[in-house]
Write an enzyme that holds these catalytic residues in place. Sequence first.
Site, mmCIF file in Angstrom:
data_model
loop_
_atom_site.group_PDB
_atom_site.id
_atom_site.type_symbol
_atom_site.label_atom_id
_atom_site.label_comp_id
_atom_site.label_asym_id
_atom_site.label_seq_id
_atom_site.Cartn_x
_atom_site.Cartn_y
_atom_site.Cartn_z
ATOM 1 N N GLU A 48 33.308 34.983 31.709
ATOM 2 C CA GLU A 48 32.766 35.117 33.058
ATOM 3 C C GLU A 48 32.315 33.747 33.568
ATOM 4 O O GLU A 48 31.978 32.845 32.783
ATOM 5 C CB GLU A 48 31.568 36.083 33.012
ATOM 6 C CG GLU A 48 30.885 36.275 34.359
ATOM 7 C CD GLU A 48 29.934 37.477 34.398
ATOM 8 O OE1 GLU A 48 29.670 38.079 33.340
ATOM 9 O OE2 GLU A 48 29.465 37.803 35.508
ATOM 10 N N ASN A 194 33.314 46.088 38.902
ATOM 11 C CA ASN A 194 32.578 45.993 37.629
ATOM 12 C C ASN A 194 31.165 46.530 37.845
ATOM 13 O O ASN A 194 30.515 46.192 38.838
ATOM 14 C CB ASN A 194 32.492 44.530 37.184
ATOM 15 C CG ASN A 194 31.485 44.330 36.050
ATOM 16 O OD1 ASN A 194 31.769 44.667 34.906
ATOM 17 N ND2 ASN A 194 30.293 43.812 36.368
ATOM 18 N N GLU A 195 30.706 47.338 36.926
ATOM 19 C CA GLU A 195 29.344 47.890 36.999
ATOM 20 C C GLU A 195 29.006 48.264 38.442
ATOM 21 O O GLU A 195 28.001 47.809 39.017
ATOM 22 C CB GLU A 195 28.320 46.923 36.383
ATOM 23 C CG GLU A 195 28.557 46.724 34.900
ATOM 24 C CD GLU A 195 27.419 46.114 34.107
ATOM 25 O OE1 GLU A 195 26.439 45.637 34.695
ATOM 26 O OE2 GLU A 195 27.505 46.129 32.856
ATOM 27 N N GLU A 317 32.791 45.650 27.792
ATOM 28 C CA GLU A 317 31.653 44.750 27.499
ATOM 29 C C GLU A 317 30.865 45.352 26.349
ATOM 30 O O GLU A 317 30.445 46.515 26.433
ATOM 31 C CB GLU A 317 30.736 44.576 28.726
ATOM 32 C CG GLU A 317 31.313 43.665 29.778
ATOM 33 C CD GLU A 317 30.363 43.398 30.934
ATOM 34 O OE1 GLU A 317 29.134 43.360 30.726
ATOM 35 O OE2 GLU A 317 30.879 43.234 32.062
ATOM 36 N N GLN A 366 30.279 37.269 25.176
ATOM 37 C CA GLN A 366 31.445 36.728 25.843
ATOM 38 C C GLN A 366 32.055 35.660 24.941
ATOM 39 O O GLN A 366 31.447 35.287 23.944
ATOM 40 C CB GLN A 366 31.053 36.148 27.179
ATOM 41 C CG GLN A 366 30.439 37.190 28.127
ATOM 42 C CD GLN A 366 30.328 36.727 29.581
ATOM 43 O OE1 GLN A 366 30.792 35.677 29.960
ATOM 44 N NE2 GLN A 366 29.683 37.575 30.396
#
Length: 515
Positions: A48, A194-195, A317, A366
Amino acid sequence: MKKLMQAALCALLLTGTGTSAARNATVSLHADQARDTISRMIYGQFAEHLGSCIYGGIWVGEDSPIPNTRGYRNDAIKAVRDLGVPVLRWPGGCFADDYHWRDGIGPRDKRPTLINNNWGGTKEDNSFGTHEFLDFCELVGTEPYVSGNVGSGTVGEMAQWVEYMTSEDGPMAKERQANGRKEPWKVKYFGIGNESWGCGGNMRPEYYSDIYRRYSTYARDRAGNRLYRIASGASDYDYNWTETLMKRIQPHRMDGLSLHYYTVMSWDDKGSATQFDERRYYETIGKCLEIEPVIERHIEIMDRYDRNRQTDLLVDEWGTWWDEEPGSVPGHLYQQNTMRDAMVAALTLNVFHRHADRIHMANIAQVANVLQAMWLTDGDKLILTPTYHVFRMYAPHKDAVSIPLSVACETIKDANGRPVPTLAATASRAADGSVAICLTNPMLDENCEVDIALPDAIPSKISSAEILTSAKISDMNTFEAPETVKPQAFDGAKIKKGHLMIKMPKASIVALTLR
Ligand code: AHR
């Protein structure tokens, strides 16, 4: 009696007065029931625009004194290649729903410098954009997974991004070609937000379901490129989100549904990555293992609406989330990585293997310098973390057929009452007939003697054996001592009269290959 023993053991562990005893465990391999292939995508990563994940961790720019290839640091290229990263998710995370792809194309000196509103208010100069990401994926041989912006971007913007990346002709293809890329890229995995229940727009699941249907309609397949569309899924225990999406989005419109699950004790008290007591350690293991019942419940809901299993589950994730390292930039989520993180990685990968029939992909958060990273950088230095080593040791399981197994061992409870088995195991058979077996002894004070009866169908020669362990569970690699935790050759496994006998030291991970 058993309960009493468990309680006694628990008390012993939590007061930290355990002795170095040995415990026994047996593992039964059910080779005749091996059926499901472990998708190599389960070994996916996530990069990210957050802290120094991209800038510093992967990209240093062509003019950097740090050795690089077209702007990508050479040691990062090597780390990704050695690991065989199958898929890389980008540009977020929360950043994805704030990202406008046009800011990241064209001459770099003309790209706008903005503020990264999600992560520490850092300057984002957009020098790493669509071309830089997709070219990196080609360079290192990994598949891209691009997350589109539904939070603050329009349907048209997303549609044009897909067209820009994947079309052979038309105005978007011409623009891409003018920016230096003649052929379209192959982009299969595409996230629709995302989310979306949080940083991706704070939507209700009913509203997001409609948004998903609308945005995914215009994220079109172009000649030779079939998109695999991924819906923004639930956070850990939010079963209503999964249920609502399954009810409102037909499975054939949704190739994948994501799930995010972090091993975090409490969002208000995450705790230090490197300083923790035994109690915190076992709580971490208990919380990490709770991902299994959570996954099972989401799958059970998905199955009710999708009997033919057209929609895969993607844990895009996962990993540990500790306090940021003291002295690091606030909002950059930089954390160290110890043997405890290695344990979390191994135990979680085992869970994904057990659910290989439904989990198509997972992306640890990540890849560099953020959360449970594979590597950490400081200027021109790069160190590999204990978690990296687990991913490397587990590599033979990629695309192998999962062998169901049962483990007979004691189970203790952590301070929150979550179960922690005293041995964990996973096994798989590769296309060449070799069998990989990985074992984890999470106990801090006890060695474990493991007995595995080998069925006829399992090869009976140990062709490789490695162990990851360290003197202290809080041991880590640092820039001064980069090889404190690293795999070593292991001589504690023997085959005798059809039994594989393994002497596992306390707090260790063993990877064996039989041929
Ligand atoms: O991985 C860090 C952040 O965690 C991601 O941006 C977001 O999706 C999640 O909340």
